[in-house]
Design a protein around this motif. Sequence first.
Motif, PDB file in Angstrom:
ATOM      1  N   THR A 158       0.636  -1.276  -0.257  1.00 11.90           N
ATOM      2  CA  THR A 158      -0.540   0.208   0.377  1.00 11.90           C
ATOM      3  C   THR A 158       1.031   1.497  -0.343  1.00 11.90           C
ATOM      4  N   SER A 159       0.842   2.212  -0.860  1.00 13.56           N
ATOM      5  CA  SER A 159       1.763   3.492  -1.651  1.00 13.56           C
ATOM      6  C   SER A 159       0.131   4.735  -0.483  1.00 13.56           C
ATOM      7  N   ILE A 160       0.936   5.138  -0.150  1.00 10.33           N
ATOM      8  CA  ILE A 160      -0.051   6.085   0.811  1.00 10.33           C
ATOM      9  C   ILE A 160       0.919   8.107   0.436  1.00 10.33           C
TER      10      ILE A 160
ATOM     11  N   ASP B  49       5.124 -11.264 -10.206  1.00 12.91           N
ATOM     12  CA  ASP B  49       5.731 -10.684  -9.645  1.00 12.91           C
ATOM     13  C   ASP B  49       5.095 -10.441  -8.417  1.00 12.91           C
ATOM     14  N   LEU B  50       4.117  -9.589  -8.975  1.00 13.89           N
ATOM     15  CA  LEU B  50       3.817  -8.975  -7.669  1.00 13.89           C
ATOM     16  C   LEU B  50       1.814  -9.019  -7.661  1.00 13.89           C
ATOM     17  N   PRO B  51       1.474  -8.246  -6.354  1.00 11.03           N
ATOM     18  CA  PRO B  51       0.489  -8.360  -6.282  1.00 11.03           C
ATOM     19  C   PRO B  51      -0.394  -6.947  -7.348  1.00 11.03           C
ATOM     20  N   MET B  52      -1.680  -7.037  -6.171  1.00 16.12           N
ATOM     21  CA  MET B  52      -2.379  -5.839  -6.998  1.00 16.12           C
ATOM     22  C   MET B  52      -1.580  -4.266  -6.125  1.00 16.12           C
ATOM     23  N   LEU B  53      -0.967  -3.500  -5.870  1.00 17.54           N
ATOM     24  CA  LEU B  53      -1.061  -2.382  -5.729  1.00 17.54           C
ATOM     25  C   LEU B  53      -1.593  -1.472  -4.990  1.00 17.54           C
ATOM     26  N   ASP B  54      -2.461  -1.397  -3.364  1.00 18.62           N
ATOM     27  CA  ASP B  54      -3.625  -0.642  -3.483  1.00 18.62           C
ATOM     28  C   ASP B  54      -2.278   0.734  -3.460  1.00 18.62           C
ATOM     29  N   THR B  55      -3.774   1.796  -3.501  1.00 14.47           N
ATOM     30  CA  THR B  55      -2.596   3.106  -3.108  1.00 14.47           C
ATOM     31  C   THR B  55      -3.709   3.804  -2.572  1.00 14.47           C
ATOM     32  N   VAL B  56      -3.388   5.302  -1.698  1.00 19.68           N
ATOM     33  CA  VAL B  56      -4.286   5.716  -0.824  1.00 19.68           C
ATOM     34  C   VAL B  56      -3.768   7.511  -1.069  1.00 19.68           C
ATOM     35  N   ILE B  57      -4.749   7.794  -2.378  1.00 21.18           N
ATOM     36  CA  ILE B  57      -3.934   9.116  -1.964  1.00 21.18           C
ATOM     37  C   ILE B  57      -4.312  10.105  -1.472  1.00 21.18           C
TER      38      ILE B  57
ATOM     39  N   VAL C 236      -2.534   9.297 -11.506  1.00 19.90           N
ATOM     40  CA  VAL C 236      -1.958   9.678 -10.282  1.00 19.90           C
ATOM     41  C   VAL C 236      -1.430   8.418  -9.433  1.00 19.90           C
ATOM     42  N   GLU C 237      -2.499   7.608  -9.477  1.00 16.79           N
ATOM     43  CA  GLU C 237      -2.264   5.625  -8.637  1.00 16.79           C
ATOM     44  C   GLU C 237      -0.987   5.659  -9.868  1.00 16.79           C
ATOM     45  N   GLY C 238      -1.166   5.499 -11.159  1.00 16.32           N
ATOM     46  CA  GLY C 238      -0.404   4.931 -12.038  1.00 16.32           C
ATOM     47  C   GLY C 238       0.955   4.944 -11.418  1.00 16.32           C
TER      48      GLY C 238
ATOM     49  N   PRO D 231       7.123   7.944  -4.799  1.00 18.47           N
ATOM     50  CA  PRO D 231       6.731   6.745  -5.017  1.00 18.47           C
ATOM     51  C   PRO D 231       7.413   5.829  -5.421  1.00 18.47           C
ATOM     52  N   LEU D 232       9.240   5.810  -5.564  1.00 20.29           N
ATOM     53  CA  LEU D 232      10.233   4.994  -5.250  1.00 20.29           C
ATOM     54  C   LEU D 232      10.708   5.180  -4.050  1.00 20.29           C
ATOM     55  N   VAL D 233      11.132   6.254  -3.544  1.00 14.96           N
ATOM     56  CA  VAL D 233      11.117   6.598  -2.250  1.00 14.96           C
ATOM     57  C   VAL D 233      11.820   5.347  -1.339  1.00 14.96           C
ATOM     58  N   PRO D 234      10.558   5.634  -0.846  1.00 14.13           N
ATOM     59  CA  PRO D 234      10.061   4.294   0.925  1.00 14.13           C
ATOM     60  C   PRO D 234      10.251   2.721   0.324  1.00 14.13           C
ATOM     61  N   PRO D 235      10.201   2.523  -0.677  1.00 20.07           N
ATOM     62  CA  PRO D 235      10.383   1.363  -0.710  1.00 20.07           C
ATOM     63  C   PRO D 235      11.114  -0.104  -0.269  1.00 20.07           C
ATOM     64  N   LEU D 236      12.781   0.307  -0.865  1.00 20.33           N
ATOM     65  CA  LEU D 236      13.897  -0.539  -0.517  1.00 20.33           C
ATOM     66  C   LEU D 236      13.795  -0.670   1.080  1.00 20.33           C
TER      67      LEU D 236
END
Lengths: 159, 745
Positions: free
Chosen positions: B624-626, B681-689, B638-640, B708-713
Motif C-alpha cells: 500500500t502506497s500512501i 511477481d507482483l500483487p495488486m498495488l494499493d494506493t491511498v491518495i 496519479v495512482e499509476g 513513489p520510488l523513495v520508500p520501497p527499498l
Amino acid sequence: MAKIQVSTNINNESVEYLCEPHDTMLSVLRNQLDLTGSKESCGSGDCGSCSVILDGELVCSCLMLAAEAEGSKLETIEGMSEGGKLHALQQKFLEKAALQCGICTPGFLMASKALLDHNPTPTETEVRFWLAGNLCRCTGYDKIVKAVLEVADDMKESA
Amino acid sequence: MNEISNKWIGKNTVRPDGAEKVTGRAQYSSDTTMPGMIWGHVLRSPHPHAKIISINTKKAEALEGVKSVITSKDIVDFPLDKPVMLGIQDMRWMCRNIMARDKVLFHGHPLAAVAATTEAIAEKACNLIEVEYEILPWAIDIEDAIKDDAPILHDHIHFDGKPSNIAGTLEHKKGDIEEGFEKADVIIERDFKTEAVHQGYLETHSCLVSVAADGRATIWSSSQGQFMVRAMTSFLTGIPQSNIRAIPAEIGGGFGGKTIVYLEPLATVMSQKTGRPVKIVMNREDTMRASGPTSGSKSKIKIGATKDGKIVAAQGIYYLQAGAFPGSPIRGAAGCSLAPYDIPNAHTFGYDVVSNRSKVAAYRAPGAPIGAYGVECVLDEIAESLKICPLELRKINAAKEGTKAVHGPVFPKMGYIETLDAAINHPHYKAPLGKHQGRGVASGFWFNAGGESSAQLNITEDGNVVVTTGHPDVGGSRASIANITAELLGINHDRVSVLIGDTATIGYSNLTGGSRVLFASALVVTESAQIVINQLKQRAAKIWGIDEDAIDWENGEARPAGDNAGKFAPLTLAEIADKATATGGPIGAGYQVNTEGAEGGFATHICDVEVDMDLGIVRVKRYTSIQDVGKAIHPDYVEGQLQGGCAQGIGWALSEEYIYNKDGHLDNTGFLDYRMPVCSDLPMLDTVIIEVPNPKHPQGVRGVGEVPLVPPLAAISNAVYQAIGKRSYSLPMSPPKVLKIIEGS
C-alpha cells in the motif's frame, strides 16, 4: 545468398515480401511492411513488446524468422481494431488507464487477446502468469491486470 | 454544451493520446523513417579503462555502403579546465561520454560511429575499425575507486590535494550532532550497500536526424526534453540552436534516463557529412551497458533517540557511484534522507565517486531512494529497541508546516503526517500475517521542481480548444492538462486537444523530470486560459456593445454580470469564435515563465512479504502506497505513478543489480539476467491518495512521480526482517543473499 520470397496473410490481407534467411519477422514487419506497432525493446524474447499472434499462438516476432510466416496467418496490433472500432481490450485499456508511456501496450494487447482467445475466464493468477512474458516498467501491472479481468467479465455477461 | 458538469479536475478522462497508443499508431522515436535514410552504428570499447593510442578507420571507410565514419575529432571538444553547464550537466563530461577522447573509461564507451546504407553494413564497418589500446588498471566498485592506490580516471580531479576518484562532495548541517548524540538513550549505527540499477525504460535510445543542404537540422528522438536535445546537440556539434529543430517522438519510458543525449549529436554530424538522414537505434545490450543506470552506493547511517522516541541527532554519510564522469545524485541522498523528520541536530555528507562504469543518469527521485533506504531501516531498529510502533516513531518526529529541513528550506503546509495517520488507520496495517510473512513500513520525500515552462492555448474557428505545451508526456500529463483546460474554460473535456510542441513551435520548456511537469505546465496553461477568457469577454463586450467588466465567463459562455449590464442571451465559446474575425481576429494566448512554488512530496508505504525459507525467495504479498499528491488532477494516472514507482522499488530491493565480471565487463545486459519485476511477481498495488493542496499552485498540484520510488527499498527490507528475524543491510535481497542471512549466525 538469394532472398526468400514469402506469401503470407497479415491481419486478413494477403502479403508478399522478400527477406533474407536471417531476417526476423519483427524486422520485416517494422522495416519493410511499415507495421511499426510491434516494438523491439530487447530483441531476445524477454519483454514481449513485439508480441504477435501466429496461427492462433502468441509469439515474440523478434524470435521468429520472417521466412517462417510462409502460408501462415499473422495478427498484429494494427489489425486489432476493426473498421475504426476499438477491440474491447483496447477500449478497456484506455478507460482503465492501463498504459502510461504506451510502448509495451501493443504487446500487452496482443498477449491479452491471445489469453482470452484461449481462456475467456481467467483468474487473476492466470492473467498474471500469462502476461509474465510482457514487461511493463510504468504501471506495476495493476491496471493492466484489472483491465483484462474486466474485459473477461464483460464477455461473460454478454455471452 | 452547457449541460455538462464543468467539473473535470479529478475525473478519470480518457487520455487525448490514447487511441493512437492502443492501435500501434503512436510514433516512438524508432518508428520514424525518411526518404534516403541511412543507418548508424556505434563502436564501443571492449575495455573498462584504456588509453586510445590510435584509431584507424581506413578499412571501415573502404567498405562498400559506408558513407561516414566519425570519432571524437568530429565532436566539439570542451577543455577540462572550465565547466560548461547545461542545467546539471557539464559539457566537458557530455562530449567525452558520447565519444571517448584519449581514454575509454568503461566497457561500452563509444569511440567511433559509422553511417552506412544498412544497419548490418554499419555494424560490420565498426568491426573493421582498428583501435590500438594501452589497457589500464580499472576500478568498478566504490571501495576500489577510493582506496589509496586506486587507478585514477581523471588526472585533473583532485581531492585532499591529490588526484582522486572523489569528484565532489555535498554537506548539510543543522545544530550540533555531537551534543545531540550525547542526549540519546539509544544510538543505532549501520552500514548499507546498494547496487547500480537501470531505469529499465522499454524503448531503447534512438534517433533520426536530417541535416538539410542549408545546414538546418531536424531531429526526431524520444527524450524527456526536446529543448535539452536541441541544446546539447548544439553544444556538441556547434550548430546554432536556431538551426536545430528537435521534434519529440512519443517516449517509451524514461524515468530520468532520457534527460541526456547519447546518439543525437553523432547522427547529426554524420547527416551533416553525408547529406543523408541518419537513423541510429541502440540495442538493449548497449542501452544497459552504456546508458545511465543510477548509482550503486555505500552509506553509514547513525541515529540517536531518547527513550520517548524523540530523535535528537542523525547523521548520514553517502558514497554514490557517478560512473565514469562526475555527477552522481548526492543531492538527493543527502538532501532528502532526513527531510521527513524534525531533527534538531543533523549532518549529511555525500561523496561523488567516479569509477569505470557507464555514466549514471537521473532515475526517479535521483539519490533519494538510496538516502531513505538506510535512514528508514535504522529508524525501524530504533522503534524496535524502544518498543514503539514504527509509524508512531515517525509521527513523533514528523516534519510539519514550519519545520526547518536539514537541507535548508522551511516547510509550508504539507501532508506528511496525514500519510502516517492514513497508514496507521489502514486495514492493511492491522491485517493478520501468515507464517514467514513480515510487514515493513517506510517513508520518503522528494523536493519536486518548478522551472521553465511554456504553453499556447488557441481557440479554433469552430470554438474548440488546442493546447500546446513543451514537456514530453511520460505518463498522462496531456490527460491532466485537458482536464484543467476544460475546467477553466467551462467546456466539455472532449473539446480540448493537447499536443506537445517541438522546439520550433512552442517556447522553451525545461525537461520532463523532477516531478515538475504537471506543476509547471498547469501553471502556464492556467495563465494562458485566464488571458483567453479575458479575450472572450472582450469579444462578447464588443458584440453586445457593453463594458467588458460587465461580463462573466461561466460554464463555457459569456453572460452579462448582472441586470445592470443589460439583458443578453449568453454567448457560447462557439458563437464567439464564429465572430472572431469581425471582433478582432484569432483568439488565443501563450504564457511562458520560470515557475516557482513547487513544494516537496511525502509518502508512507506499507509492505507485506513472504519469504521462502528454503529458497530465499522474497515475495511481495501486499503493498500500500500512501502519498500526499497535493491535488490529483487525473486520479488514475496519479495512482499509476504510485504503482509504477512501487514496482520499480520492488525490483531495486529484490532482484535488479548491475553485475560486473572480473574483466570489468557488465555481465547482465539482457532482461533475462537483469531481472525487472514481471506481472506474476507482483500483487495488486494499493494506493491511498492524500490531497493537501500546494498553496502555491492554482490547482494545488505537487509533484507526484518521484516520491513513489523513495520508500520501497526500506519498506521491503523492514518487512523481510519481520519475516525472518534477521536484518539485511544490502540490496538486492536476492535469493542467495537472503539464504545466507537465514543460514548465517
